[in-house]
Design a protein around this motif. Structure first.
Motif, PDB file in Angstrom:
ATOM      1  N   ILE A  35      -2.798   0.755   4.729  1.00 53.52           N
ATOM      2  CA  ILE A  35      -3.825   0.070   3.943  1.00 53.52           C
ATOM      3  C   ILE A  35      -3.267  -0.381   2.599  1.00 53.52           C
ATOM      4  CG2 ILE A  35      -4.745   2.345   3.221  1.00 53.52           C
ATOM      5  CD1 ILE A  35      -7.458   0.970   2.835  1.00 53.52           C
ATOM      6  N   VAL A  36      -3.438  -1.660   2.340  1.00 58.43           N
ATOM      7  CA  VAL A  36      -3.042  -2.239   1.058  1.00 58.43           C
ATOM      8  C   VAL A  36      -4.255  -2.214   0.141  1.00 58.43           C
ATOM      9  CG1 VAL A  36      -2.633  -4.466  -0.064  1.00 58.43           C
ATOM     10  CG2 VAL A  36      -1.190  -3.760   1.839  1.00 58.43           C
ATOM     11  N   THR A  37      -4.078  -1.692  -1.052  1.00 57.91           N
ATOM     12  CA  THR A  37      -5.176  -1.735  -2.008  1.00 57.91           C
ATOM     13  C   THR A  37      -4.622  -1.697  -3.431  1.00 57.91           C
ATOM     14  OG1 THR A  37      -7.187  -0.644  -2.793  1.00 57.91           O
ATOM     15  CG2 THR A  37      -5.489   0.796  -1.900  1.00 57.91           C
ATOM     16  N   HIS A  38      -5.323  -2.341  -4.352  1.00 59.57           N
ATOM     17  CA  HIS A  38      -4.923  -2.198  -5.744  1.00 59.57           C
ATOM     18  C   HIS A  38      -5.815  -1.151  -6.405  1.00 59.57           C
ATOM     19  CE1 HIS A  38      -8.309  -4.921  -6.123  1.00 59.57           C
ATOM     20  NE2 HIS A  38      -8.477  -4.343  -7.279  1.00 59.57           N
ATOM     21  N   ASP A  39      -6.753  -0.602  -5.604  1.00 63.45           N
ATOM     22  CA  ASP A  39      -7.740   0.332  -6.125  1.00 63.45           C
ATOM     23  C   ASP A  39      -7.293   1.768  -5.812  1.00 63.45           C
ATOM     24  OD1 ASP A  39      -9.960   1.899  -6.606  1.00 63.45           O
ATOM     25  OD2 ASP A  39     -11.379   0.367  -5.942  1.00 63.45           O
ATOM     26  N   LEU A  40      -6.883   2.490  -6.846  1.00 62.45           N
ATOM     27  CA  LEU A  40      -6.344   3.832  -6.622  1.00 62.45           C
ATOM     28  C   LEU A  40      -7.402   4.794  -6.089  1.00 62.45           C
ATOM     29  CD1 LEU A  40      -3.916   4.367  -9.645  1.00 62.45           C
ATOM     30  CD2 LEU A  40      -3.471   3.384  -7.399  1.00 62.45           C
ATOM     31  N   ALA A  41      -8.684   4.514  -6.373  1.00 61.85           N
ATOM     32  CA  ALA A  41      -9.745   5.385  -5.856  1.00 61.85           C
ATOM     33  C   ALA A  41      -9.827   5.237  -4.335  1.00 61.85           C
ATOM     34  CB  ALA A  41     -11.085   5.022  -6.503  1.00 61.85           C
ATOM     35  N   VAL A  42      -9.648   4.011  -3.851  1.00 55.29           N
ATOM     36  CA  VAL A  42      -9.656   3.763  -2.398  1.00 55.29           C
ATOM     37  C   VAL A  42      -8.460   4.486  -1.773  1.00 55.29           C
ATOM     38  CG1 VAL A  42      -9.353   1.979  -0.627  1.00 55.29           C
ATOM     39  CG2 VAL A  42     -10.852   1.546  -2.584  1.00 55.29           C
ATOM     40  N   ALA A  43      -7.305   4.363  -2.430  1.00 55.98           N
ATOM     41  CA  ALA A  43      -6.094   5.020  -1.924  1.00 55.98           C
ATOM     42  C   ALA A  43      -6.298   6.526  -1.864  1.00 55.98           C
ATOM     43  CB  ALA A  43      -4.908   4.681  -2.816  1.00 55.98           C
ATOM     44  N   ARG A  44      -6.877   7.076  -2.915  1.00 60.08           N
ATOM     45  CA  ARG A  44      -7.066   8.535  -2.973  1.00 60.08           C
ATOM     46  C   ARG A  44      -7.996   8.998  -1.848  1.00 60.08           C
ATOM     47  NH1 ARG A  44      -5.795  12.765  -6.661  1.00 60.08           N
ATOM     48  NH2 ARG A  44      -5.956  11.532  -8.553  1.00 60.08           N
ATOM     49  N   LEU A  45      -9.016   8.212  -1.610  1.00 57.65           N
ATOM     50  CA  LEU A  45     -10.021   8.613  -0.610  1.00 57.65           C
ATOM     51  C   LEU A  45      -9.487   8.524   0.818  1.00 57.65           C
ATOM     52  CD1 LEU A  45     -12.968   9.480  -1.038  1.00 57.65           C
ATOM     53  CD2 LEU A  45     -13.628   7.203  -0.243  1.00 57.65           C
ATOM     54  N   LEU A  46      -8.669   7.520   1.094  1.00 50.71           N
ATOM     55  CA  LEU A  46      -8.282   7.286   2.491  1.00 50.71           C
ATOM     56  C   LEU A  46      -6.863   7.726   2.846  1.00 50.71           C
ATOM     57  CD1 LEU A  46      -9.748   3.720   3.214  1.00 50.71           C
ATOM     58  CD2 LEU A  46     -10.636   5.898   3.993  1.00 50.71           C
ATOM     59  N   ALA A  47      -5.932   7.599   1.903  1.00 46.16           N
ATOM     60  CA  ALA A  47      -4.520   7.723   2.283  1.00 46.16           C
ATOM     61  C   ALA A  47      -3.965   9.124   2.027  1.00 46.16           C
ATOM     62  CB  ALA A  47      -3.695   6.696   1.517  1.00 46.16           C
ATOM     63  N   GLN A  48      -3.172   9.601   2.993  1.00 41.79           N
ATOM     64  CA  GLN A  48      -2.478  10.882   2.768  1.00 41.79           C
ATOM     65  C   GLN A  48      -1.183  10.654   2.000  1.00 41.79           C
ATOM     66  OE1 GLN A  48      -2.501  10.900   6.750  1.00 41.79           O
ATOM     67  NE2 GLN A  48      -4.666  11.467   6.713  1.00 41.79           N
ATOM     68  N   ARG A  49      -0.610   9.480   2.221  1.00 41.17           N
ATOM     69  CA  ARG A  49       0.677   9.192   1.593  1.00 41.17           C
ATOM     70  C   ARG A  49       0.619   7.827   0.928  1.00 41.17           C
ATOM     71  NH1 ARG A  49       5.800   8.619   4.011  1.00 41.17           N
ATOM     72  NH2 ARG A  49       4.827   8.227   6.021  1.00 41.17           N
ATOM     73  N   LEU A  50       1.373   7.654  -0.137  1.00 38.70           N
ATOM     74  CA  LEU A  50       1.347   6.385  -0.876  1.00 38.70           C
ATOM     75  C   LEU A  50       2.749   5.822  -1.063  1.00 38.70           C
ATOM     76  CD1 LEU A  50      -0.974   6.742  -4.003  1.00 38.70           C
ATOM     77  CD2 LEU A  50      -1.485   5.710  -1.787  1.00 38.70           C
ATOM     78  N   ILE A  51       2.773   4.500  -1.093  1.00 35.70           N
ATOM     79  CA  ILE A  51       3.961   3.773  -1.526  1.00 35.70           C
ATOM     80  C   ILE A  51       3.514   2.968  -2.736  1.00 35.70           C
ATOM     81  CG2 ILE A  51       5.259   1.692  -0.952  1.00 35.70           C
ATOM     82  CD1 ILE A  51       5.650   2.662   1.781  1.00 35.70           C
TER      83      ILE A  51
END
Ligand code: ATP
Length: 258
Positions: A207-223
């Motif tokens: 998932i591509v997002t510029h929204d860190l809240a979305v990343a925090r909620l959905l993603a286990q790992r980040l790039i």
């Protein structure tokens, strides 16, 4: 859980112009894992996602994908027909603008049924029943099944796009800013729904997002991407709670002070 990676990305480079695109990106994605790609506008997130989902040939590097049948294929060594087939059957692609992922000229139900037909389902009654079930699953009014998506609100169109993508139980879903451009309250409900579906179906997601809240909620790992390169990667909580790279620190602190 199957511990063989679904995707193995190595030294992937696609530059539209110097510094514009993605450069030397490498990572593995495992079944059931949600990987977030974050970074400022223009950092190359969408370019990377397009390469990963066989929509944009890279300049160099490789993407190995493990198919449902258990064979490992080099994505850009496959014929275009085989790439399209993967997109229609084993993958889902959720676009930021639902219009890019829907057929606006046919009904909501047909948008869902059409994907099922691509996997071999032909029975009209079955197609309609499954479309109706999926409309309920994404909290759409089944009474709107024969209406065209042009008559749906933005949030409803995005729900329909999600149903169209998930109805075939893909193994891997690519999402580009799936909640971007929606009202904040609509976004929050859609995010809840996405999180629930991803968990229930055990989906692997990029998932591509510029929204860190979305990343925090959905993603286990980040790039974390900056100017076409990955500057940091790791477990989401680690990256966001204890960012190591100065750029990630800036990203995180700009959210805190916003
Ligand atoms: N087809 C193209 N031709 C030329 N340049 C392009 C093309 N697509 C993207 N770019 C440029 O490449 C850079 C990376 O774009 P990309 O869309 O991948 O970034 P992004 O991080 O997804 O940005 P955004 O969050 O704004 O969508 C940008 O400078 C963009 O203008």
């Amino acid at each position: 859980m199957n511990r063989e990676p679904l995707l193995q990305v190595r030294q992937l480079t696609k530059l539209h112009a110097p510094g514009k695109g993605c450069r030397e990106v490498s990572f593995d994605l495992y079944p059931g894992e949600v990987l977030g790609i974050v970074g400022e506008s223009g950092s190359g997130k969408s370019t990377l996602l397009s390469c990963l989902s066989a929509r944009l040939a890279p300049d160099s590097g490789s993407i190995l994908y493990r198919t449902d049948a258990g064979e490992t294929v080099d994505l850009y060594q496959l014929s275009e027909a085989r790439q399209r087939q993967l997109q229609r059957t084993e993958w889902g692609i959720v676009h930021q603008h639902a219009r890019d992922g829907l057929r606006m000229g046919v009904s909501g139900g047909a948008n869902i049924g059409e994907r099922l037909m691509a996997t071999g389902e032909r029975h009209y009654g079955q197609l309609r029943a499954t479309a109706a079930r999926w409309m309920r699953d994404v909290e759409l009014d089944v009474g709107r099944i024969d209406d065209r998506p042009t008559t749906y609100s933005g949030g409803m169109q995005q729900r329909l796009q999600i149903a169209r993508n998930l109805v075939t139980h893909p193994r891997l879903v690519f999402m580009d800013e799936p909640t971007g451009g929606l009202d904040v309250s609509v976004q929050a409900r859609l995010l809840d729904l996405l999180r629930q579906l991803v968990t229930e179906l055990g989906l692997a997601v990029v998932i591509v997002t510029h929204d860190l809240a979305v990343a925090r909620l959905l993603a286990q790992r980040l790039i974390v991407m900056r100017r076409s390169q990955v500057v940091e990667s790791g477990l989401t909580d680690q990256v966001l709670d204890d960012p190591q790279h100065a750029y990630t620190q800036l990203l995180v602190s700009s959210v805190l002070t916003a």
